[in-house]
Design an enzyme around this catalytic site. Structure first.
Site, PDB file in Angstrom:
ATOM      1  N   GLY A 158       0.775  -1.237   0.000  1.00 43.30           N
ATOM      2  CA  GLY A 158       0.000   0.000   0.000  1.00 43.30           C
ATOM      3  C   GLY A 158       0.805   1.284   0.000  1.00 43.30           C
ATOM      4  O   GLY A 158       0.308   2.326   0.432  1.00 43.30           O
ATOM      5  N   ASN A 163       1.700   3.078  -2.631  1.00 42.03           N
ATOM      6  CA  ASN A 163       1.037   4.032  -3.542  1.00 42.03           C
ATOM      7  C   ASN A 163      -0.239   4.585  -2.913  1.00 42.03           C
ATOM      8  O   ASN A 163      -0.566   5.764  -3.081  1.00 42.03           O
ATOM      9  CB  ASN A 163       0.733   3.370  -4.882  1.00 42.03           C
ATOM     10  N   MET A 197      -3.929  -6.973  -7.034  1.00 41.97           N
ATOM     11  CA  MET A 197      -3.394  -8.050  -7.865  1.00 41.97           C
ATOM     12  C   MET A 197      -4.460  -9.040  -8.336  1.00 41.97           C
ATOM     13  O   MET A 197      -4.158 -10.213  -8.572  1.00 41.97           O
ATOM     14  CB  MET A 197      -2.257  -8.767  -7.128  1.00 41.97           C
ATOM     15  N   ARG A 198      -5.688  -8.589  -8.519  1.00 45.70           N
ATOM     16  CA  ARG A 198      -6.739  -9.429  -9.110  1.00 45.70           C
ATOM     17  C   ARG A 198      -7.089  -8.858 -10.475  1.00 45.70           C
ATOM     18  O   ARG A 198      -7.214  -7.624 -10.613  1.00 45.70           O
ATOM     19  CB  ARG A 198      -8.022  -9.426  -8.258  1.00 45.70           C
ATOM     20  N   ARG A 238     -15.842 -15.098 -10.048  1.00 49.90           N
ATOM     21  CA  ARG A 238     -15.252 -13.759 -10.034  1.00 49.90           C
ATOM     22  C   ARG A 238     -16.312 -12.667 -10.016  1.00 49.90           C
ATOM     23  O   ARG A 238     -16.125 -11.611  -9.431  1.00 49.90           O
ATOM     24  CB  ARG A 238     -14.346 -13.571 -11.254  1.00 49.90           C
ATOM     25  N   HIS A 273       1.067   1.032 -13.047  1.00 51.58           N
ATOM     26  CA  HIS A 273       1.833  -0.129 -13.485  1.00 51.58           C
ATOM     27  C   HIS A 273       3.315   0.226 -13.465  1.00 51.58           C
ATOM     28  O   HIS A 273       3.708   1.283 -13.971  1.00 51.58           O
ATOM     29  CB  HIS A 273       1.397  -0.538 -14.894  1.00 51.58           C
TER      30      HIS A 273
HETATM   31  C1  GAR Z   1       3.596  -1.148  -7.265  1.00 53.88           C
HETATM   32  O1  GAR Z   1       4.883  -1.147  -7.792  1.00 53.88           O
HETATM   33  C2  GAR Z   1       2.571  -1.181  -8.378  1.00 53.88           C
HETATM   34  O2  GAR Z   1       2.937  -0.433  -9.502  1.00 53.88           O
HETATM   35  C3  GAR Z   1       2.541  -2.637  -8.694  1.00 53.88           C
HETATM   36  O3  GAR Z   1       2.588  -3.293  -7.456  1.00 53.88           O
HETATM   37  C4  GAR Z   1       3.303  -2.471  -6.538  1.00 53.88           C
HETATM   38  C5  GAR Z   1       2.446  -2.255  -5.327  1.00 53.88           C
HETATM   39  O4  GAR Z   1       3.161  -1.555  -4.329  1.00 53.88           O
HETATM   40  N1  GAR Z   1       1.354  -2.992  -9.422  1.00 53.88           N
HETATM   41  C6  GAR Z   1       1.318  -3.974 -10.308  1.00 53.88           C
HETATM   42  O5  GAR Z   1       2.264  -4.683 -10.579  1.00 53.88           O
HETATM   43  C7  GAR Z   1      -0.035  -4.167 -10.957  1.00 53.88           C
HETATM   44  N2  GAR Z   1       0.037  -5.169 -11.944  1.00 53.88           N
HETATM   45  P1  GAR Z   1       2.383  -0.785  -3.195  1.00 53.88           P
HETATM   46  O6  GAR Z   1       1.384  -1.793  -2.590  1.00 53.88           O
HETATM   47  O7  GAR Z   1       3.446  -0.417  -2.205  1.00 53.88           O
HETATM   48  O8  GAR Z   1       1.693   0.402  -3.799  1.00 53.88           O
END
Ligand code: GAR
Length: 196
Positions: A14, A16, A93-94, A68, A112
């Site tokens: 989390g 971001n 991640m779903r 789903r 991304h």
């Molecule tokens: C981040 O790097 C995000 O861009 C990536 O997962 C990480 C989550 O970090 N997202 C993906 O790969 C989506 N396919 P966070 O939980 O610390 O934000």
């Protein structure tokens, strides 16, 4: 203009999400974070959201087995209950079905960790290094049914250094992510960017 009501969907750390929460602390920011939803009850980000005083919800995908759409209807109920205007995926991640994505057309953002359309999918940093990329970075885009393929809102790049490992590159890209996601959400919330 009223601030947009935003939900953030997470699956893990989390960071971001925290960047968005921090940006939205400023009363002049055009969006407020009113809800954080995780598909995993163990997600570390839930604790950070609670610490920031944000309402949290868990919609555990495992309870819905292979159904789903039932998972997504529960998600949709949680979002509707808070009258959400915009949804930000932040390490969620779903994969979402076309049904869900269509409900939120133009109002669903994702971050991304790569310069899309390069390196869609997982393990982007290792793949960028293996490909000998000289530039790498992060992208915020509108979500469409096809994974990591929607219109780009903001993208920012960094040089790949000869000394880079997967983890040093990931750390520098993460700094980029934390800068561009609040910027992208601002643009969408202000109505300056629309999904074409
Ligand atoms: C981040 O790097 C995000 O861009 C990536 O997962 C990480 C989550 O970090 N997202 C993906 O790969 C989506 N396919 P966070 O939980 O610390 O934000």
């Amino acid at each position: 203009m009223a601030r947009k009501r935003v939900a953030i969907l997470i699956s893990g750390r989390g960071s971001n999400m925290v960047a968005l929460i921090d940006a939205a602390q400023d009363p002049s920011y055009p969006a407020e974070i009113v809800l954080v939803v995780s598909n995993d009850p163990a997600a570390e980000g839930l604790r950070s959201a609670e610490a920031a005083g944000i309402r949290t919800a868990v919609v555990d995908h495992r309870k819905f087995g292979k159904d789903r759409e039932a998972f997504e209807r529960a998600l949709q109920d949680a979002l509707n209950a808070e009258r959400i205007d915009l949804v930000c995926l932040a390490g969620f991640m779903r994969l979402l079905t076309p049904w869900f994505v269509r409900q939120w057309e133009g109002r669903l953002l994702n971050i991304h960790p790569a310069l899309l359309p390069a390196f869609k999918g997982l393990d982007t940093h290792a793949r960028a290094l293996a490909a000998g990329a000289t530039e790498h970075g992060a992208t915020v885009h509108f979500v469409v049914p096809e994974m990591d393929s929607g219109p780009i809102i903001v993208q920012s790049s960094i040089p790949v250094l000869l000394s880079d490992t997967k983890s040093t590159l990931a750390a520098r890209v993460l700094e980029v992510e934390h800068r561009i996601y609040p910027d992208a959400l601002r643009r969408v919330a202000e109505g300056r960017v629309h999904q074409p």
